[in-house]
Write an enzyme that holds these catalytic residues in place. Structure first.
Site, mmCIF file in Angstrom:
data_model
loop_
_atom_site.group_PDB
_atom_site.id
_atom_site.type_symbol
_atom_site.label_atom_id
_atom_site.label_comp_id
_atom_site.label_asym_id
_atom_site.label_seq_id
_atom_site.Cartn_x
_atom_site.Cartn_y
_atom_site.Cartn_z
ATOM 1 N N LYS A 191 90.900 14.379 24.449
ATOM 2 C CA LYS A 191 91.356 14.047 23.090
ATOM 3 C C LYS A 191 91.983 12.652 23.093
ATOM 4 O O LYS A 191 92.947 12.413 23.824
ATOM 5 C CB LYS A 191 92.424 15.051 22.629
ATOM 6 N N GLU A 266 101.565 11.379 33.203
ATOM 7 C CA GLU A 266 101.890 9.942 33.283
ATOM 8 C C GLU A 266 102.722 9.648 32.043
ATOM 9 O O GLU A 266 102.192 9.646 30.926
ATOM 10 C CB GLU A 266 100.611 9.101 33.278
ATOM 11 N N CYS A 300 103.346 1.311 29.352
ATOM 12 C CA CYS A 300 104.304 2.254 29.940
ATOM 13 C C CYS A 300 105.096 1.606 31.076
ATOM 14 O O CYS A 300 106.257 1.917 31.289
ATOM 15 C CB CYS A 300 103.582 3.489 30.443
ATOM 16 N N GLU A 397 113.408 4.220 26.275
ATOM 17 C CA GLU A 397 112.138 3.511 26.157
ATOM 18 C C GLU A 397 111.941 3.110 24.696
ATOM 19 O O GLU A 397 112.093 3.934 23.795
ATOM 20 C CB GLU A 397 110.984 4.414 26.593
HETATM 21 P P1 NAD Z 1 102.739 10.844 22.575
HETATM 22 O O1 NAD Z 1 103.298 11.666 23.677
HETATM 23 O O2 NAD Z 1 103.303 10.987 21.231
HETATM 24 O O3 NAD Z 1 101.172 11.125 22.418
HETATM 25 C C1 NAD Z 1 100.273 11.008 23.517
HETATM 26 C C2 NAD Z 1 99.110 11.940 23.283
HETATM 27 O O4 NAD Z 1 99.603 13.276 23.289
HETATM 28 C C3 NAD Z 1 98.388 11.743 21.940
HETATM 29 O O5 NAD Z 1 97.009 11.961 22.131
HETATM 30 C C4 NAD Z 1 98.987 12.853 21.088
HETATM 31 O O6 NAD Z 1 98.131 13.285 20.051
HETATM 32 C C5 NAD Z 1 99.178 13.954 22.132
HETATM 33 N N1 NAD Z 1 100.185 14.962 21.795
HETATM 34 C C6 NAD Z 1 101.317 14.814 21.082
HETATM 35 N N2 NAD Z 1 101.959 16.010 20.975
HETATM 36 C C7 NAD Z 1 101.219 16.915 21.659
HETATM 37 C C8 NAD Z 1 101.351 18.308 21.916
HETATM 38 N N3 NAD Z 1 102.363 19.032 21.453
HETATM 39 N N4 NAD Z 1 100.396 18.905 22.655
HETATM 40 C C9 NAD Z 1 99.364 18.204 23.171
HETATM 41 N N5 NAD Z 1 99.172 16.897 22.927
HETATM 42 C C10 NAD Z 1 100.095 16.253 22.200
HETATM 43 O O7 NAD Z 1 102.816 9.359 23.103
HETATM 44 P P2 NAD Z 1 102.347 8.049 22.367
HETATM 45 O O8 NAD Z 1 103.397 7.637 21.415
HETATM 46 O O9 NAD Z 1 100.952 8.197 21.878
HETATM 47 O O10 NAD Z 1 102.263 7.042 23.605
HETATM 48 C C11 NAD Z 1 103.331 6.320 24.034
HETATM 49 C C12 NAD Z 1 103.965 6.967 25.245
HETATM 50 O O11 NAD Z 1 103.016 7.109 26.275
HETATM 51 C C13 NAD Z 1 105.067 6.119 25.809
HETATM 52 O O12 NAD Z 1 106.154 6.933 26.160
HETATM 53 C C14 NAD Z 1 104.448 5.525 27.057
HETATM 54 O O13 NAD Z 1 105.355 5.145 28.039
HETATM 55 C C15 NAD Z 1 103.565 6.627 27.502
HETATM 56 N N6 NAD Z 1 102.496 6.123 28.365
HETATM 57 C C16 NAD Z 1 102.563 6.383 29.701
HETATM 58 C C17 NAD Z 1 101.595 5.867 30.560
HETATM 59 C C18 NAD Z 1 101.653 6.110 32.051
HETATM 60 O O14 NAD Z 1 100.646 5.891 32.716
HETATM 61 N N7 NAD Z 1 102.772 6.553 32.588
HETATM 62 C C19 NAD Z 1 100.559 5.086 30.038
HETATM 63 C C20 NAD Z 1 100.532 4.842 28.682
HETATM 64 C C21 NAD Z 1 101.510 5.369 27.840
#
Ligand code: NAD
Length: 494
Positions: A191, A266, A300, A397
């Protein structure tokens, strides 16, 4: 709905449809999610918020494909050929992929065409080399008489992988999951983030063209609460590979615990950039600026906490601010842009709220702090100065172009200061003392330490977080610990 027809030079945006069992399917009756161009705040299109019933179809398709000899009995070198073919298609469609990514996410095309898309192809080529090298070991049981038994391990795919990716590197991060999962022989339900679905849909077209059997990769569109949660809750999913926020990652663990799914996470970061007194400032200053402002800070492992020695503090801050101001601001598709908008109104509001909270708690604004006066979700590169490790801008963050800067006096304090965070994704270190650099690298609580360089992940080098930045590692050989099960076989030779 597709409003890009105004420009004949732009590629077609894929339709907002799911890709399940090798077919493109409309999700009739589903609520639609609007996808917006963050540079112009106009609508690009919409996608379905897929239901649990649709996720169930995708998981069943993935299970069927997993059990089908057309995939499970494929010779490793044939899996390699498929992955290389996909990599070649990504290279062939590089311009379209970069344009789609820049339009959808807002990132400068100068980056998507030289980083996101080439890295995606490199990752696919790299992991294409693994299927024929993944194997178990032959061993002698330790407590049986020599020659009486034969034992070996098999490395088998985990099964159906549920992959969930964020919006900051939509294509690259999808491939970080797909490439090793497929190399190990798994099937996948993936997804994209609801804000940035199009590059993964384009990739699914290429996966189809490359000849992967139907159901090996399934793309379901939707939000986190409904569609993502349905993937995590589904009993037919064997493993969850999640990249996103720490808050959602923690929440997913409780759902995945029901059936003890394998989980890798991650998550977020608040990575330090540490400039030592002997650092070459010609390298360190632009490095510190790039570490936090590239991709508008939506990385991230961005270096968001800067530690600079008191005697060089003003010079370093002025240099970082100057470097930030020199990045031309513009829409993702503007070829001169080096600083695009942030991804959404929600993200912009969240960033501005966190800056305000930091200032209210005592941080002073060295530069920036607000929205740019133009259409689109553009923010000023911002530097906040604080010596208070409890300031929320220092601790939380922010995931935007915001740096906190802190002075230090004693070298002995720097490790404790850098490690004073719930996160531990990466750290950037600038020094010309070779030995000290490696001693400090060993003490930093971070999954990756960059010395005199920054922001350069590599497919062969493990990547992941200490502390609340995640569980497990992506990339390199280490990732296969998460995409395979080890089976031990012990046979009597009597
Ligand atoms: P998010 O956690 O809101 O969403 C990430 C994904 O999870 C999206 O596809 C979203 O639809 C899905 N999601 C949200 N709630 C969910 C649930 N209850 N069940 C299953 N899926 C769900 O994060 P974001 O705002 O899209 O991304 C930013 C975050 O991602 C930041 O905290 C960043 O640091 C982190 N990030 C980490 C890495 C890494 O490699 N460590 C890389 C990129 C981004």
């Amino acid at each position: 709905m597709n409003t890009l027809s105004d420009s004949a030079t732009r590629p077609r945006l894929p339709e907002g449809r799911n890709f399940i069992a090798g077919e493109w399917r409309d999700e009739s009756g589903a609520e639609r999610i609007t996808v917006t161009d963050p540079a112009s705040e106009t609508v690009l299109g919409d996608i379905p918020c897929s239901s649990a019933a649709t996720v169930d179809k995708a998981v069943r398709a993935a299970r069927k494909a997993f059990n089908d000899p057309a995939w499970s009995n494929l010779a490793p070198m044939e899996r390699e050929a498929l992955l290389h073919r996909l990599a070649a298609l990504v290279e062939q469609h590089a311009d379209d992929l970069a344009t789609i990514e820049s339009l959808d996410n807002g990132k400068p095309i100068a980056f998507s065409s030289t980083l996101d898309v080439p890295l995606s192809a490199q990752w696919l080529h790299y992991f294409a080399g693994w299927p024929s090298k993944l194997s178990g070991r032959s061993m002698h049981p330790a407590v049986q008489p020599t020659g009486s038994h034969h034992a070996y391990t098999l490395r088998q795919p985990v099964g159906v992988v549920g992959a969930i990716v964020p919006w900051n590197f939509p294509l690259v991060l999808a491939i970080w999951k797909l490439a090793p999962a497929l190399a190990a022989g798994n099937t996948v339900v993936i997804k994209p983030a609801e804000q940035t679905p199009y590059s993964l849909l384009k990739l699914a077209e290429l996966i189809e063209a490359a000849g992967f059997p139907p159901g090996v990769v399934n793309v379901v569109l939707g939000d986190g609460r409904t569609t993502g949660q349905a993937i995590v809750d589904h009993p037919g999913v064997d493993k969850i590979s999640f990249t996103g926020s720490t808050a959602v990652g923690k929440h997913l663990l409780t759902s995945a615990a029901n059936d003890l799914k394998r989980v890798t996470l991650e998550l977020g970061g608040k990575s330090p950039t540490v400039i030592l007194p002997d650092a070459d400032l010609e390298t360190a200053i632009p490095g510190a600026a790039q570490a936090v402002f590239v991709n508008s800070g939506q990385i991230c492992f961005a270096g968001t906490r800067l530690f600079a020695p008191r005697k060089h503090f003003d010079r370093i801050l002025e240099g970082v601010a100057e470097a930030a101001k020199s990045f031309p601001v513009g829409a993702g598709l503007d070829p001169n842009s080096m600083l695009g908008p942030v991804v959404s109104q929600q993200q912009m509001d969240s960033i501005l709220g966190k800056v305000e909270a930091g200032v209210k708690a005592g941080a002073s604004t060295f530069c920036g702090g607000g929205r740019l006066d133009r259409e689109g979700y553009f923010l000023e590169p911002t530097i906040l100065v604080t010596d208070d490790a409890q300031n929320p801008a220092y601790r939380e963050e922010i995931f935007g172009p915001v740096l906190t800067a802190t002075r230090y006096d004693e070298l002995d304090d720097i490790i404790a200061m850098a490690n004073d965070s719930e996160y531990g994704l990466s750290a950037n270190l600038y020094t010309s003392h070779f030995g000290l650099a490696h001693r400090l690298a060993a003490q930093l609580q971070a999954g990756t330490v960059w010395i005199n360089t920054q922001l350069s992940p590599d497919p062969h080098i493990p990547f992941g977080g200490f502390k609340q930045s995640g569980w497990g590692r992506e990339n390199g050989e280490d990732v296969f610990a998460h995409y395979t099960e080890t089976k031990s076989v012990i046979a009597s030779l009597a």
